[in-house]
Design a protein around this motif. Sequence first.
Motif: not given
Length: 131
Positions: A24, A40-43, A66, A94-95, A98-99, A101-102
Amino acid sequence: MPEIGDSVLAHRRVPQLPLLVRVDAVVCHAGHNTVCETLWHGLPLVVAPIRDDQPAVAGQVTRAGAGVRVRFNRAGAAHINAALDAVLHDPDYRAAAQRVGRSFREAGGATAAATHLEQLTARTTGETRPR
């Protein structure tokens, strides 16, 4: 290494990429590879930079929202625990991860980076590479 409980793994070496799909958050020294693979994994991350480029990478993580930075020499268990609680329980971390990572995936990842570097090298040296 001491026992620290069922929900935390502490090993000298771990298979990082397979592990990232099962965790997580990540606590690390802000090494570029670990940070990029984690994002990359949004963690979200807790980063404790030691030297070289790690302080700059840690700054990028925190500016992106992040992760949380702790001082390597001064962070005790309570401080690291508080930082980890923050990234695990505040959804904004986390948000943000994830940004980022995207944005990495949309940019094309390592393949696109290598292509850009090859093109830059060719422009600066005048060389061309057959495709």
